[in-house]
Design an enzyme around this catalytic site. Structure first.
Site, PDB file in Angstrom:
ATOM      1  N   LYS A   1       2.530  11.358  -3.600  1.00 38.36           N
ATOM      2  CA  LYS A   1       1.464  10.667  -4.319  1.00 38.36           C
ATOM      3  C   LYS A   1       0.490  11.652  -4.976  1.00 38.36           C
ATOM      4  O   LYS A   1      -0.144  11.330  -5.977  1.00 38.36           O
ATOM      5  CB  LYS A   1       0.714   9.773  -3.338  1.00 38.36           C
ATOM      6  N   GLU A  43      -7.365   0.640  -4.364  1.00 35.82           N
ATOM      7  CA  GLU A  43      -7.348   0.536  -2.898  1.00 35.82           C
ATOM      8  C   GLU A  43      -8.667   0.050  -2.293  1.00 35.82           C
ATOM      9  O   GLU A  43      -8.657  -0.873  -1.471  1.00 35.82           O
ATOM     10  CB  GLU A  43      -6.908   1.871  -2.292  1.00 35.82           C
ATOM     11  N   ASP A  70       0.878  -1.172   0.000  1.00 35.01           N
ATOM     12  CA  ASP A  70       0.000   0.000   0.000  1.00 35.01           C
ATOM     13  C   ASP A  70       0.911   1.215   0.000  1.00 35.01           C
ATOM     14  O   ASP A  70       1.563   1.519   0.996  1.00 35.01           O
ATOM     15  CB  ASP A  70      -0.889  -0.022   1.259  1.00 35.01           C
ATOM     16  N   ASP A  72     -13.324   5.052   1.468  1.00 38.66           N
ATOM     17  CA  ASP A  72     -11.877   5.084   1.695  1.00 38.66           C
ATOM     18  C   ASP A  72     -11.380   6.529   1.662  1.00 38.66           C
ATOM     19  O   ASP A  72     -11.211   7.113   0.593  1.00 38.66           O
ATOM     20  CB  ASP A  72     -11.203   4.225   0.613  1.00 38.66           C
TER      21      ASP A  72
END
Lengths: 196, 591
Positions: free
Chosen positions: B72, B165, B6, B188
């Site tokens: 990211k 994810e 992850d 999420d």
């Protein structure tokens, strides 16, 4: 393209349950997915395509009517012809107000647009309910044709040409209803997002 | 052995499937979470040139200019997109980061994090780990996925799968419920991104029905507004351009306060010797941060509605709403999620670990170690080509199960045309220009009358989400196959030149740009003020109307005089004077 009913192991008929299609699809897709030892990308894609065809009443009926060509020869069914200008009108109204809202950068300009935004949302809602009632008549027709189809298949083995034609016409109506519903709902969500 | 990773905005994790269990691997200090922070030292060649994780976090306070966090948010992005403001570079070019005398791509920075994870795993297992499943936000586009894959390759991994994810989290949730048939939503909310995916779990098959998201909505955004709140409470508003270091300390303090306010009702934020001056002690309550955070969290509402709409479901048809991502620890997030879905959210999954566990499980599926489990994922964004008139023609709609294939016939719009330019697009907007361009290529054909040429365009997406486009002139049988590779490759020299050029220009143009921005705002404001005054003429006190008109006149004359500072000041005054006007309009509309 192979027969989608055959691929999914579902009996050929106009009326099908979405859940049942999904369930049959998942059972086979779980085995054919390329990540699995028994996987096969080509067959998996074909299966997904088949499930999409069966889930969409318009595509399913066209499949049963035995062709890809539109039966009404491009002319609008009367109810659709009646709805079309209304749908186009509210869509244009919503687009223009959303565009203005997107361009506005200060609080005052945005506040000014609030009343027309609400108006557009209300108009959209009323056309959506018109569409809803048209769809329910289409569904009644679907039930009727399903009964006719099943009866004719039992009695004569094949459905009559008139049933086939009716299926094609109903497929066209479902195409319009589906497309407009999607467009109207997308605008509705966009309007709701700006109204907060 | 395939590792599951992850790669998060704030923290990253790695683990492997071992004797029937998904196991996360900890570093030598026993930490399973590695902060996604990279520090670049002075000595480019030296042994300690790059630090990652906790060591890098420690350096951040001392050398903020040498430390990169939340990379990211930049991966696979081009200049001119949302979130790339303030970075040097020309519009349309891939984003680069200037740090410690180096010009770095986000892929390179991410690869440092992945190398660190690889080292942790290899140290723990005592064996080489060079295959991986890496997770990305479901709503990442093709370029962002490709850049993440590249980062994995730079770190020495063979990337076996780029996995969404929320899908991974659903796998972690569903593994001990394989016999069930249920519909679940995965909410999420991580450090930088938000995704909402709806899945149907059916006897070991995990089918994604729809997904929506925002790749710029997460804990970082909450930290920003809390930092602003802290600054304003400490009377630092006047500090227009706080130093980079001050901003980082404020954000750090905001994050710590946010975390402790998930359990406490109030806290005191202490910043000793702030900006070389006095020490600050700022009391802060949960209610205060909820007030500033609510508008951001509320943005998830519409995305949830869209995902439900696409799945053809209503909230009441969902069996569970599973919360994952560090930001779902905030009580306000849980409260809003329960309002959106009309049910208590499911908190059984570890917010930081569920995604990594899912990645490990997907690795086990690919290796054949986990049988009778299959993930059917979707492509999150529509794919299509640009057609005549600059419109987007969708070929594979969003939320189509992958692998998938679809095609369409196109014809020439102009007589005598001798070729067709195929522009491959990804996105949901009707105008081609508003969508992301994945690539372009030409398919030639012999000149023919309008509508006579026929070109078949076929899109195929594999299980990795990689798109292949095939175009075929049906008359000649001429074929053109293109694998879409995202993010234009640019050489280091070109990047350096681009950076230097844009910085020089930036200084020259600064005043002109500020004036243009102010002018645009004035041009928008003035007619709006006029319209509002007309609409509210009957209910507005004369004094207020008069004051507003005076401010408007000053804006007009400042515009004529072309004085930037004066125009900005006049606009601010007009903004101020029309505040109640806007409130009145909103009240009237809501009546």
């Amino acid at each position: 393209m192979s027969d989608p009913f055959l691929l999914l192991g579902i009996a050929r008929r106009p009326l099908l349950d979405r859940e049942a299609i999904g369930s049959a699809y998942r059972k086979l897709a779980g085995q054919l997915h390329p990540d699995q030892a028994s996987g096969d990308t080509l067959k998996f894609r074909e299966l997904s395509e088949a499930a999409d065809t069966l889930k969409d009443p318009s595509r399913r009926l066209r499949e049963l009517a035995g062709g890809s060509a539109s039966s009404s020869g491009g002319s609008l069914p009367p109810e659709a012809a009646d709805l079309f200008p209304k749908v186009a009108g509210v869509l244009q109204q919503a687009d223009s107000i959303l565009e203005k809202q997107g361009a506005a950068t200060n609080a005052l300009a945005k506040a000014l647009l609030l009343t027309p935004l609400k108006k557009a949302a209300e108009d959209l809602e009323s056309i959506l309910s018109l569409l809803e009632s048209w769809k329910s008549t289409l569904n009644q027709e679907l039930h009727r044709l399903d009964q006719e189809w099943t009866a004719e298949r039992t009695a004569e083995g094949t459905p009559s040409p008139s049933t086939i034609t009716a299926l094609g016409l109903l497929s066209d109506s479902f195409t319009y209803a589906g497309r407009w519903e999607l467009q109207l709902r997308n605008r509705k969500l966009a309007l709701e997002a700006t109204l907060g | 052995m395939i590792a599951g990773i992850d790669l998060g905005t704030t923290n990253s994790l790695i683990g492997v499937y071992d004797s029937g269990f998904a196991t996360l691997l900890a570093d030598t200090e026993g930490n399973r979470l590695t902060p996604s922070v990279v520090f670049y030292g002075e000595n480019k060649e030296g042994p300690d040139q790059v630090l990652v994780g906790r060591e890098a976090s420690r350096m951040q306070a001392i050398h903020p200019e040498r430390t990169i966090s939340s990379v990211k948010r930049l991966i696979g992005r081009r200049h001119g997109e949302e979130g790339t403001e303030g970075l040097p570079g020309t519009k349309g070019a891939t984003v680069t980061i200037a740090c410690a005398g180096r010009v770095l791509t986000p892929e390179e920075v991410s690869s440092e994090i992945l190398k660190k994870l690889k080292a942790i795993a290899e140290e723990r297992l005592g064996t080489l780990v060079n295959r991986a499943v890496i997770t990305v936000p479901a709503y990442f586009n093709d370029a962002q996925r490709a850049a993440t894959r590249k980062a994995g390759e730079l770190a020495g991994f063979t990337v076996e799968r780029i996995l969404s994810e929320p899908t991974a989290a659903a796998l972690a949730y569903g593994l001990d419920r394989l016999a069930e048939n249920s519909k679940v939503a995965v909410y999420d909310l991580g450090g930088g991104t938000f995704d909402l995916s709806i899945l149907q779990l059916d006897n070991g098959v995990f089918q994604v029905l729809s997904t929506h998201g925002d790749t710029h909505l997460g804990g970082d955004d909450l930290d920003e507004v809390i930092a602003d709140l802290l600054a304003s409470k400490a009377g630092l508003d006047g500090l227009k351009e706080p130093s980079v270091g001050a901003r980082i300390r404020l954000r750090e303090a905001a994050r710590t306060a946010k975390e402790s306010l998930s359990d406490e009702d109030s806290t005191v934020v202490r910043l000793p010797f702030f900006e070389g001056g006095e020490s600050l002690e700022i009391p802060l309550t949960r209610h205060e941060i909820e007030t500033v955070c609510a508008p951001i969290i509320r943005r998830t509402l519409h995305l949830c509605n869209r995902a439900l709409e696409d799945a053809g479901l209503s909230a009441s048809q969902l069996d569970e709403v599973i919360m994952v991502g560090g930001s779902t620890r905030m009580p306000l997030v849980r409260k809003l999620a329960s309002e959106i879905f009309g049910k208590e959210p499911n908190l059984t999954q570890h917010p930081d670990e569920a995604v990594a566990l899912g990645a490990i499980l997907q690795g086990a599926i690919l290796e054949g170690n986990l049988q009778n489990v299959a993930l059917l994922d979707v492509t999150p964004l529509s794919l299509g080509i640009e057609t005549f008139g600059g419109l987007m023609n969708v070929i594979i709609p969003r939320n189509t199960t992958i692998p998938a294939k679809a095609g369409e016939m196109f014809t020439n719009a102009v007589a005598g045309q001798s070729g067709m330019k195929i522009t491959v697009l990804q996105g949901e907007r009707e105008l081609a220009a508003d969508n992301w361009t994945l690539g372009t290529f030409e398919i030639p054909f012999s000149p023919s009358p309008k509508g006579a040429a026929r070109v078949g365009v076929q899109f195929a997406i594999d299980a990795d989400g990689i798109l292949q486009v095939l175009a075929r002139d049906t008359a000649s049988g001429m074929e053109q196959i293109t694998e879409i590779k995202s993010a234009v490759e640019v050489s280091d020299e070109a990047v350096e030149a681009m950076l230097a050029g844009s910085l020089e220009h930036a200084f020259e143009d600064m005043d002109a740009r500020i004036f243009t921005e102010a002018r645009l705002k004035a041009e928008e404001m003035l007619p709006a003020v006029e319209a509002a005054l007309t609409q509210l003429a009957s209910e507005l006190p004369d004094t207020e109307a008069k004051e507003i008109r005076q401010c408007a006149v000053e804006v007009t004359s400042a515009l004529m005089s072309k004085e930037t500072a004066r125009l900005k000041e006049a606009l601010a005054a007009l903004d101020n004077a029309t505040q109640t006007l806007a409130t009145r309009l909103i009240e009237r509309a809501m009546q």
